[in-house]
Design an enzyme around this catalytic site. Structure first.
Site, PDB file in Angstrom:
ATOM      1  N   ASP A  52      36.338  30.843  46.435  1.00 32.98           N
ATOM      2  CA  ASP A  52      36.151  32.015  47.292  1.00 32.98           C
ATOM      3  C   ASP A  52      37.528  32.656  47.477  1.00 32.98           C
ATOM      4  O   ASP A  52      38.556  32.128  47.052  1.00 32.98           O
ATOM      5  CB  ASP A  52      35.481  31.648  48.624  1.00 32.98           C
ATOM      6  CG  ASP A  52      34.824  32.875  49.278  1.00 32.98           C
ATOM      7  OD1 ASP A  52      35.107  34.014  48.864  1.00 32.98           O
ATOM      8  OD2 ASP A  52      34.027  32.699  50.219  1.00 32.98           O
TER       9      ASP A  52
HETATM   10  C1  NOJ Z   1      34.703  36.278  50.722  1.00 29.55           C
HETATM   11  C2  NOJ Z   1      33.268  35.911  50.929  1.00 29.55           C
HETATM   12  O1  NOJ Z   1      33.185  34.676  51.582  1.00 29.55           O
HETATM   13  C3  NOJ Z   1      32.481  35.843  49.636  1.00 29.55           C
HETATM   14  O2  NOJ Z   1      31.127  35.663  49.942  1.00 29.55           O
HETATM   15  C4  NOJ Z   1      32.689  37.071  48.810  1.00 29.55           C
HETATM   16  O3  NOJ Z   1      31.935  36.996  47.631  1.00 29.55           O
HETATM   17  C5  NOJ Z   1      34.171  37.206  48.505  1.00 29.55           C
HETATM   18  N1  NOJ Z   1      34.907  37.335  49.749  1.00 29.55           N
HETATM   19  C6  NOJ Z   1      34.476  38.393  47.617  1.00 29.55           C
HETATM   20  O4  NOJ Z   1      34.294  39.575  48.290  1.00 29.55           O
END
Ligand code: NOJ
Length: 740
Positions: free
Chosen positions: A287
């Site tokens: 993530d």
């Molecule tokens: C953080 C989020 O937790 C995740 O779900 C998302 O896909 C990413 N950022 C990218 O935007």
């Protein structure tokens, strides 16, 4: 090389014996793997680490970003979209970089791209996987036309705590419903098949956030998670496994730790469970900066160590931390990180690029003309409207307030969300635009053209001032009925949007009470990304409609339901608490040694009942359904038997409608405790007024398995109770016995 003539035949024979199987194996290797071998053979270490580097841009790549592409220092971007921006970046990748490897272009296409569908939680409330698949298919078609090739969806995190804002992005609290929806969305985004090619109007899907992100303590985002392996396997992991079985191409690691081990550095999760047990062959992406966050978690002392830990644990691609690309080369050269590990991660990145057909056509047929023709196509809006209708849950309808007559009446439409264009889009609305949204007020005005429709805001969502109340109350007084549109702003759920109080924000509760005090019948129309605790409304307001965030077609779908053109059919995918202090609250809880009773020393609260305000599976219609003739056979289930459960469902009202028939079981006695009920099947059954149908479910022994004392899946002999009905707390009851 000189080889003596005597020795020569022996050596050649031996050599042949060793290389022949290898050559044979090589020839049998799929062509793609051989292509990847040859790309890998020409790559420098820096270029390999570049493929593992995923960076974010603001819609377009900057000159600096493009320079990184030229240098082969980036494998893909997120948040780069739009046909022109995508063509520019891919052109640099394939024309100006040494290796000419196309880019992965990822985006959070969560519930639509330009045509915004209901938020995933709402869509789960349709209990309609075919619809969820079709919605994901449309989202993929639009996003692909805008050059995106990878979505960070479906979010398959199970959530039992309404404080957690990300509950809006998943399918609610149940592992079975969550698994069915996860698989449907994967098929919708990617198309069917485990390793099948992903066509130019589809996207590589991502099941996220692996794992147990939804179990964050106290519902606080990014917080610590500590669940047993049994709960992990029975509750939190099944939707991920369903996504893998449906062929999901990538998995995103979670921010959280689980029992002391952060998910992004968790080799047990990523290797033992995901790759060995489930045979996942796709790509694992971190993530956003979760590789770097291993330092803050306190399991790595430096960025380099964080990178080593994450890569060794099985995280292939580093989102935004820039650690793999900046820190790992010296570690590989020193031998601290094996080159083979880097190679396997790069192989997985290249494999998904092949799967997407990017080496054949890096642009995937994207051009501004196709983009224009695809976004917001009439059939996309039509499907969004249908999804929104089915997602609406009628929580309460006393005295037949609903449906509203569309003629000859005066309707007051009141509240901060009645005529707002942004909030109905909900969290993660990607390219959704306010100007495309049909507000509730507009939907009502269009449908009830011959009624008098009045409007007053009353207060903003977060307002503390009550200055607008007088006008709102006056407007209600002039009307026959007041529709109050209250709830949350779009960014009060989603990421970093936990709430410690889950009532109506601002002065909306007071506004509701002030309007209700006029004595006019009130319809409370809720717009929110999580279950809210609304005990006052549940008791005092005659009609309550949960609309969640329905997206672009909000007003049209709401009007379809309010005026009875369509009977509501949505069912809650999550329990609604009476008070925030009940969280986490979920229907498939354990019985405890002291189930709540009138007796004091039992498991309950002094001040609030233990039951939810509205249970999982609850949802009313404008008609009524009666269940009868439950048959469970055979009564005894042998090793190879299937138990057949049949029930007759009759539409006993005067309107057509659709009932979601739900099947639950309870394992009476086992070596480990079992939930009081577990969902095992459901069906949407459309029934005309007066019509009836027999609904049949089949369960095998495998459907009854659980994780035993040794954490292996097993079915134990004994009695299983069966419940078939309209929610998790009602239904006809039967039983069968599993024989040894
Ligand atoms: C953080 C989020 O937790 C995740 O779900 C998302 O896909 C990413 N950022 C990218 O935007």
């Amino acid at each position: 090389m000189r080889i003596g003539s005597v020795l020569r035949p022996v050596a050649a024979g031996a050599l042949l014996a060793t290389i022949a199987p290898a050559l044979h194996a090589q020839a049998r290797r799929p062509a793609v793997e051989r292509q990847i071998d040859s790309i890998l053979a020409t790559m420098t270490l820096e270029e390999k680490l570049g493929q593992l580097n995923l960076l974010s841009v603001d819609r377009r790549a900057s000159p600096q970003d493009l320079e990184l592409v030229r240098q082969g220092r980036v494998g893909g971007f997120l948040n780069l979209h739009g046909a022109e921006a995508v063509r520019e970046a891919q052109r640099v990748a394939i024309e100006e970089s040494r290796l000419k490897i196309p880019l992965l272009l990822g985006l959070d296409v969560i519930h639509g791209y330009r045509t915004v569908f209901p938020i995933p939680l709402a869509e789960a409330g349709t209990w309609n996987p075919e619809l969820a698949e079709a919605a994901a298919r449309v989202a993929a078609r639009e996003a692909a036309a805008a050059g995106v090739n990878w979505t960070f969806a479906p979010m398959v995190d199970l959530a039992r705590d309404a404080r957690w804002g990300r509950i809006a992005e998943g399918s609610g609290e149940d592992p079975y419903l969550g698994s069915v929806m996860a698989a449907a969305r994967v098929r919708g985004f990617q198309g069917p098949g485990r390793d099948a090619p992903i066509g130019p109007d589809r996207l590589l899907a991502t099941a996220k956030h692996f794992a147990a992100y939804g179990a964050a303590e106290a519902g606080r985002d990014y917080n610590t998670v500590d669940v047993s392996e049994r709960t992990l396997r029975e509750i939190y992991l099944p939707p991920f496994q369903a996504a893998v079985d449906a062929g999901v191409g990538s998995i995103m690691t979670a921010f959280n730790e689980i029992a002391g081990v952060p998910a992004t550095g968790n080799a047990w999760l990523l290797k033992d469970v995901l790759r060995r047990e489930w045979r996942f062959r796709g790509l694992v992406v971190s993530d956003w900066t979760s590789v770097g966050e291993l330092v803050a978690h306190g399991v790595a002392g430096s960025r380099a160590e964080a990178g080593r830990l994450a890569l060794q644990a099985g995280t292939d691609m580093d989102m935004v931390s820039r650690i793999y690309v900046d820190e790992l080369a010296p570690l590989v050269r020193r031998g601290t990180v094996p080159l083979a590990l880097v190679d396997s991660a790069v192989r997985r990145v290249l494999r998904v690029k092949f799967r997407l057909g990017l080496f054949r056509d890096p642009y995937r047929g994207v051009d501004p003309e196709r983009e224009r023709a695809t976004l917001l196509a009439p059939e996309h809006r039509a499907l969004a409207r249908e999804a929104a209708r089915q997602a609406i849950v009628l929580l309460k309808n006393e005295g037949g307030v609903l449906p509203l007559p569309a003629q000859g009446r005066t309707i007051a439409v009141i509240g901060p969300l009645a005529h707002d264009r942004l909030e109905p889009l909900g969290p993660w609305h990607t390219d959704g635009r306010r100007e495309d949204v049909v507000t509730v007020l507009e939907g009502i005005r269009r449908r009830a053209a011959s009624a008098t429709v009045l409007h007053a805001g009353g207060a903003g969502v977060l307002d503390t001032a009550t200055a607008g109340f007088a006008e709102a109350v006056e407007t209600a007084r002039r009307a026959d009925v007041a529709v109050l549109v209250l709830g949350e702003k779009h960014d009060m759920s989603g990421e970093a949007a936990s709430r410690a109080e889950i009532g109506l924000p601002g002065v909306q509760q007071q506004l509701l009470e002030a309007v209700a005090a006029t004595g006019k019948p009130v319809v409370l129309l809720l717009m929110n990304g999580r279950p809210l605790a609304l005990p006052w409304a549940a008791e005092r307001v005659p009609a309550i409609v949960e609309t969640w965030f329905l997206g672009t077609e909000t007003g049209n779908a709401v009007a379809d339901i309010l005026f009875g053109d369509v009977s509501p059919s949505g069912k809650l995918p999550v329990s609604f608490p009476r008070a925030v202090g009940q969280a986490p609250i979920y229907y498939n809880h354990k019985n405890t040694g002291r189930p709540p009773s009138a007796e004091r020393f039992t498991s309950k609260y002094l001040d609030v009942p233990v039951t939810p305000l509205w249970p999982f599976g609850h949802g009313l219609s404008y008609t009524t359904f009666a269940y009868s003739e439950l048959e469970v056979s055979p009564a005894r289930l042998g090793p190879r038997d299937t138990v057949r459960i049949r029930v007759r469902v009759r539409n006993t009202g005067s309107r057509d409608g659709t009932e979601v028939v739900q099947l639950y079981v309870r394992d009476e006695v086992a070596t480990v405790t079992r939930p009081v009920r577990e969902l095992k099947g459901f069906r949407r059954v459309p029934l005309a007024a007066g019509e009836s149908a027999v609904v049949e479910f089949r369960l095998t022994r495998a459907d009854l398995a659980f994780y035993g004392l040794d954490l292996r899946r097993r079915v134990e002999p004994g009695t299983f109770r069966v419940f078939v009905g309209p929610s998790s707390v009602e239904g006809l009851e039967g039983s069968f016995v599993v024989t040894p």
